[in-house]
Scaffold this motif. Structure first.
Motif, mmCIF file in Angstrom:
data_model
loop_
_atom_site.group_PDB
_atom_site.id
_atom_site.type_symbol
_atom_site.label_atom_id
_atom_site.label_comp_id
_atom_site.label_asym_id
_atom_site.label_seq_id
_atom_site.Cartn_x
_atom_site.Cartn_y
_atom_site.Cartn_z
ATOM 1 N N ASP A 230 0.818 -1.216 0.000
ATOM 2 C CA ASP A 230 0.000 0.000 0.000
ATOM 3 C C ASP A 230 0.852 1.266 0.000
ATOM 4 O O ASP A 230 0.433 2.315 -0.498
ATOM 5 N N GLU A 231 2.059 1.173 0.583
ATOM 6 C CA GLU A 231 2.970 2.316 0.626
ATOM 7 C C GLU A 231 3.847 2.417 -0.617
ATOM 8 O O GLU A 231 4.752 3.247 -0.684
ATOM 9 N N GLY A 232 3.572 1.544 -1.601
ATOM 10 C CA GLY A 232 4.314 1.595 -2.852
ATOM 11 C C GLY A 232 5.610 0.827 -2.850
ATOM 12 O O GLY A 232 6.452 1.007 -3.742
ATOM 13 N N LEU A 233 5.805 -0.031 -1.879
ATOM 14 C CA LEU A 233 7.031 -0.830 -1.782
ATOM 15 C C LEU A 233 6.664 -2.303 -1.961
ATOM 16 O O LEU A 233 6.196 -2.965 -1.020
ATOM 17 N N SER A 234 6.854 -2.811 -3.148
ATOM 18 C CA SER A 234 6.442 -4.188 -3.438
ATOM 19 C C SER A 234 7.601 -5.101 -3.813
ATOM 20 O O SER A 234 7.433 -6.324 -3.875
ATOM 21 N N GLU A 235 8.775 -4.537 -4.047
ATOM 22 C CA GLU A 235 9.922 -5.332 -4.473
ATOM 23 C C GLU A 235 10.839 -5.642 -3.302
ATOM 24 O O GLU A 235 11.134 -4.781 -2.484
ATOM 25 N N GLY A 236 11.302 -6.890 -3.249
ATOM 26 C CA GLY A 236 12.239 -7.291 -2.198
ATOM 27 C C GLY A 236 11.538 -7.938 -1.021
ATOM 28 O O GLY A 236 10.306 -7.978 -0.938
ATOM 29 N N THR A 237 12.323 -8.451 -0.102
ATOM 30 C CA THR A 237 11.766 -9.062 1.094
ATOM 31 C C THR A 237 11.168 -7.997 2.005
ATOM 32 O O THR A 237 11.432 -6.801 1.847
ATOM 33 N N VAL A 238 10.365 -8.448 2.946
ATOM 34 C CA VAL A 238 9.816 -7.520 3.939
ATOM 35 C C VAL A 238 10.948 -6.782 4.640
ATOM 36 O O VAL A 238 10.897 -5.553 4.816
ATOM 37 N N ALA A 239 11.982 -7.498 5.024
ATOM 38 C CA ALA A 239 13.091 -6.877 5.752
ATOM 39 C C ALA A 239 13.802 -5.843 4.895
ATOM 40 O O ALA A 239 14.188 -4.769 5.375
ATOM 41 N N GLU A 240 13.992 -6.147 3.608
ATOM 42 C CA GLU A 240 14.671 -5.198 2.724
ATOM 43 C C GLU A 240 13.854 -3.918 2.554
ATOM 44 O O GLU A 240 14.400 -2.810 2.538
ATOM 45 N N ARG A 241 12.551 -4.078 2.450
ATOM 46 C CA ARG A 241 11.702 -2.897 2.287
ATOM 47 C C ARG A 241 11.636 -2.076 3.578
ATOM 48 O O ARG A 241 11.615 -0.849 3.544
ATOM 49 N N ILE A 242 11.620 -2.759 4.696
ATOM 50 C CA ILE A 242 11.689 -2.043 5.978
ATOM 51 C C ILE A 242 13.008 -1.277 6.066
ATOM 52 O O ILE A 242 13.063 -0.145 6.562
ATOM 53 N N GLY A 243 14.066 -1.885 5.558
ATOM 54 C CA GLY A 243 15.360 -1.217 5.577
ATOM 55 C C GLY A 243 15.361 0.075 4.787
ATOM 56 O O GLY A 243 15.998 1.064 5.181
ATOM 57 N N ILE A 244 14.633 0.096 3.672
ATOM 58 C CA ILE A 244 14.532 1.316 2.871
ATOM 59 C C ILE A 244 13.849 2.415 3.666
ATOM 60 O O ILE A 244 14.306 3.573 3.697
ATOM 61 N N LEU A 245 12.753 2.081 4.329
ATOM 62 C CA LEU A 245 12.039 3.073 5.142
ATOM 63 C C LEU A 245 12.898 3.544 6.308
ATOM 64 O O LEU A 245 12.887 4.733 6.653
ATOM 65 N N SER A 246 13.628 2.620 6.910
ATOM 66 C CA SER A 246 14.436 2.961 8.087
ATOM 67 C C SER A 246 15.584 3.890 7.741
ATOM 68 O O SER A 246 16.056 4.655 8.598
ATOM 69 N N ALA A 247 16.045 3.828 6.492
ATOM 70 C CA ALA A 247 17.167 4.670 6.075
ATOM 71 C C ALA A 247 16.711 6.023 5.523
ATOM 72 O O ALA A 247 17.545 6.910 5.286
ATOM 73 N N ASP A 248 15.414 6.189 5.313
ATOM 74 C CA ASP A 248 14.881 7.440 4.771
ATOM 75 C C ASP A 248 15.083 8.561 5.793
ATOM 76 O O ASP A 248 14.575 8.480 6.911
ATOM 77 N N PRO A 249 15.818 9.613 5.447
ATOM 78 C CA PRO A 249 16.079 10.694 6.416
ATOM 79 C C PRO A 249 14.817 11.317 7.007
ATOM 80 O O PRO A 249 14.849 11.815 8.131
ATOM 81 N N THR A 250 13.699 11.271 6.262
ATOM 82 C CA THR A 250 12.465 11.848 6.799
ATOM 83 C C THR A 250 11.932 11.051 7.987
ATOM 84 O O THR A 250 11.082 11.546 8.731
ATOM 85 N N ASN A 251 12.414 9.808 8.166
ATOM 86 C CA ASN A 251 11.978 8.969 9.274
ATOM 87 C C ASN A 251 12.970 8.957 10.431
ATOM 88 O O ASN A 251 12.801 8.183 11.373
ATOM 89 N N LEU A 252 13.997 9.799 10.366
ATOM 90 C CA LEU A 252 15.069 9.746 11.351
ATOM 91 C C LEU A 252 15.198 11.065 12.106
ATOM 92 O O LEU A 252 14.913 12.139 11.570
ATOM 93 N N PHE A 253 15.652 10.960 13.342
ATOM 94 C CA PHE A 253 16.090 12.114 14.128
ATOM 95 C C PHE A 253 17.598 12.262 13.944
ATOM 96 O O PHE A 253 18.306 11.266 13.778
ATOM 97 N N SER A 254 18.076 13.491 13.992
ATOM 98 C CA SER A 254 19.514 13.707 13.833
ATOM 99 C C SER A 254 20.279 13.049 14.975
ATOM 100 O O SER A 254 19.812 13.019 16.121
ATOM 101 N N ASN A 255 21.446 12.511 14.633
ATOM 102 C CA ASN A 255 22.242 11.783 15.622
ATOM 103 C C ASN A 255 23.146 12.749 16.391
ATOM 104 O O ASN A 255 24.369 12.660 16.358
ATOM 105 N N ASP A 256 22.515 13.697 17.065
ATOM 106 C CA ASP A 256 23.227 14.669 17.883
ATOM 107 C C ASP A 256 22.343 15.013 19.076
ATOM 108 O O ASP A 256 21.237 14.470 19.221
ATOM 109 N N GLU A 257 22.827 15.883 19.918
ATOM 110 C CA GLU A 257 22.092 16.187 21.140
ATOM 111 C C GLU A 257 20.722 16.774 20.835
ATOM 112 O O GLU A 257 19.726 16.444 21.497
#
Length: 615
Positions: A321-348
């Protein structure tokens, strides 16, 4: 554990005997308990008196006229272990004089829970060491610094002097533990090389700073800041603490480090507990202790594989539904996890933003949660960072109950070592698990019980405790609908549930099916898509603490089944808030006993409804 209230409960009725006994005022009632509650309280106190640090963690009598313990630490010698086992056996025999025949209500449940608990303690003691005494996750090298810097209260000069005495005691404890590790080594009990390596990292990180910069000293400096002390007084006490660290703590740490460095030359990379003498027996006992069931390692492994398949299918649908249909579930989760919009900066700044985000989520949850729970905790929840010195080996998050005297709130500790390991969509479920309605609800509400032994106010049984927290994640998602407009948040929930399901397979894979560390890493990585660093810490955790990771899913599935049984039996008469009260307001217990309790609760609900309909 919320302690101002617990102290009041301890001072009421049979609980008064517990406190009086702890003070050494051995009254007639102490020697001749009147019933099962008093007896359980008596044997619980006898256990607590052996570990002054445990009394500090409970927090009920620190710096009061009743404080007899806060300048002491327990004994960790072989002789003490032998005395403890003999004492446990005597206590367990005594319990049979008080039940279960003739007991009703909470007295019946108290007897059953205590009997199971002491039987389990005896089994673990007879198989001791139940794993590795010192590792990267547990042992006096982890528990005692945490107790000294967090739980030991600094409220005046007397408490400071007691703290310094404990620093000298700490050196003794480390030396006693070093001797027991050496005894284990001579008996063929060696941790695998990666556990030795990670343990050495932690030991050296603690011991390397100069005495004045050691955590045990700097934490005292911080805690004295609010006291009415002159600069000269503070400097003198800091000097005393630094001298104790230099003369007692650091030399003892040096000896423990040297032992681990020596063991590193002898050990190998085999990860499972099967590698030890009595390893298979230890693992079987560990599974029973953590799951509180009779499930075998093979049954748990297959259960894990079945749950993995179910959860992956649900995740796949969301990803498509989110437009991610290629690859394993884990690989697609990895794409989302690496998306900067889903991350907080690694600083204080990013770390502070992350905690602020969780605080907002918690407030929003608590505004609505009263529609699903009849009873809510009085204690606040605080969200804080895992101490930097513990980040490398700590889990992603954990909960520490409130102090019983109310001086410390319940705390959800978040590991912010690398914010990239915690994408935004994964955070809510982690908080709901560790905080509300997970561990925070269970700990706080369990203390509301009255007329039960102190033992039952403590969340002791991992399958119930962790199973409830995992079940609580589902309540938030499926009953409260928190993720209705947040598919990624629901994906994060499912990822965490998948993570717990893989634990069943990985833990049993390591310890029963003799997987290597790399095989365990590859399986967990392929199924979850979690960052490499987190996967590495997780599999090393399972190796260091056999069986613990199996508690989550077995407990959750048991509670879900109990709810299904209640819904089927009660139909429209099923009350979700009342069901949650039945699970939480009776305290943690083994799953078999909880199932019996819920069966009786269902029968009581049916009887009560029938009476209302007949009147």
């Amino acid at each position: 554990m919320a302690v101002g209230k617990v102290l009041k409960r301890l001072l009421a009725g049979a609980g008064a005997l517990l406190l009086v006994a702890a003070l050494g005022a051995y009254t007639l009632l102490w020697w001749r308990p009147l019933g099962v509650n008093q007896y359980i309280n008596k044997i619980t106190v006898q256990q607590m008196l052996q570990l002054p640090e445990l009394i500090t963690q409970v927090g009920a009598i620190e710096n009061t006229v009743l404080d007899f313990h806060s300048d002491k630490l327990g004994s960790y010698t072989q002789e003490q272990e032998e005395r403890s086992l003999a004492s446990l056996l005597e206590m367990r025999r005594g319990l049979d004089r008080y039940g279960p025949e003739g007991l009703e209500g909470q007295d019946y449940w108290s007897w059953k829970i205590a009997a199971w608990f002491f039987d389990d303690l005896i089994k673990r003691a007879e198989l001791a060491p139940f794993g590795y005494r010192v590792n990267q996750l547990s042992g006096v090298n982890i528990q005692l610094p945490a107790m000294l810097t967090d739980a030991h209260k600094i409220e005046g000069e007397k408490s400071i002097r007691r703290y310094v005495k404990r620093l000298h005691e700490f050196g003794r404890v480390i030396d006693e533990t070093t001797q027991r590790v050496q005894d284990d080594r001579e008996a063929g009990i060696l941790p695998p090389d990666f556990i030795v390596d990670k343990t050495l990292v932690g030991l050296r990180a603690f011991a390397d700073p100069a005495p004045a910069e050691n955590l045990l000293v700097t934490s005292l400096d911080r805690r004295m800041a609010d006291l009415d002390l002159s600069d000269e007084q503070m400097a003198a006490y800091l000097g005393d603490a630094a001298a104790a660290v230099e003369s007692s703590v650091l030399p003892a740490y040096g000896r423990l480090i040297a032992l681990f460095e020596d063991m590193r030359l002898e050990t190998d990379s085999r990860a499972g507990i099967w590698r030890l003498p009595k390893g298979e027996a230890i693992y079987a006992a560990a599974l029973r202790s953590f799951t509180t069931t009779d499930l075998t390692a093979d049954e748990i492994h297959e259960l894990g594989l079945a749950e993995i398949a179910r959860i992956e299918a649900e995740m796949d649908a969301i990803l498509i539904d989110e437009g991610l249909s290629e690859g394993t579930v884990a690989e697609r989760i990895g794409i989302l996890s690496a998306d900067p919009t889903n991350l907080f900066s690694n600083d204080e700044e990013g770390r502070l933003e992350m905690i602020a985000y969780l605080e907002e989520l918690d407030l929003a949850l608590m505004d609505d949660i009263g529609n699903y729970f009849d009873t809510l905790p009085d204690d606040a929840l605080e969200i804080v960072r895992v101490p930097v010195y513990a980040e490398q080996s700590s889990s992603t998050g954990y909960y520490v109950p409130a102090a019983l005297d109310g001086s410390r709130p319940g705390r959800f500790f978040l590991n912010q070592r690398d914010t990239a390991e915690l994408p935004r969509f994964a955070l809510p479920t982690l908080m709901y698990h560790e905080g509300s309605p997970g561990h925070h609800f269970q700990s706080a509400l369990g203390q509301k019980m009255e007329g039960v032994p102190f033992l039952r106010t403590v969340p002791l049984f991992a399958a119930h405790v962790e199973g409830w927290a995992l079940y609580g994640e589902r309540v938030v998602a499926l009953d409260m609908g928190v993720y209705e407009d947040d598919p990624l948040g629901n994906l994060g929930r499912l990822q965490m549930e998948l993570f717990r399901a893989t634990r069943l397979a990985v833990d049993t894979g390591i310890h029963a099916r003799r997987w290597s560390l790399q095989e365990a890493f590859d399986f967990l990585k392929a199924k979850t898509g979690l960052p490499d660093g987190r996967v590495e810490r997780e599999v090393e955790r399972y190796a260091a603490n056999p069986g613990q990771a199996t508690a989550y899913k077995t407990g959750q599935l048991a509670i879900i089944q109990m709810r299904k049984d209640a819904e089927a039996a009660l139909g429209e008469r099923f009350d979700l808030g009342a069901f949650h009260d039945a699970i939480l307001m009776n305290g943690a217990m083994p799953l078999g006993i909880l199932e019996e309790l819920i069966d009786r609760w269902i029968a009581d609900q049916l009887t009560e409804t029938s009476k209302k309909e007949a009147s």
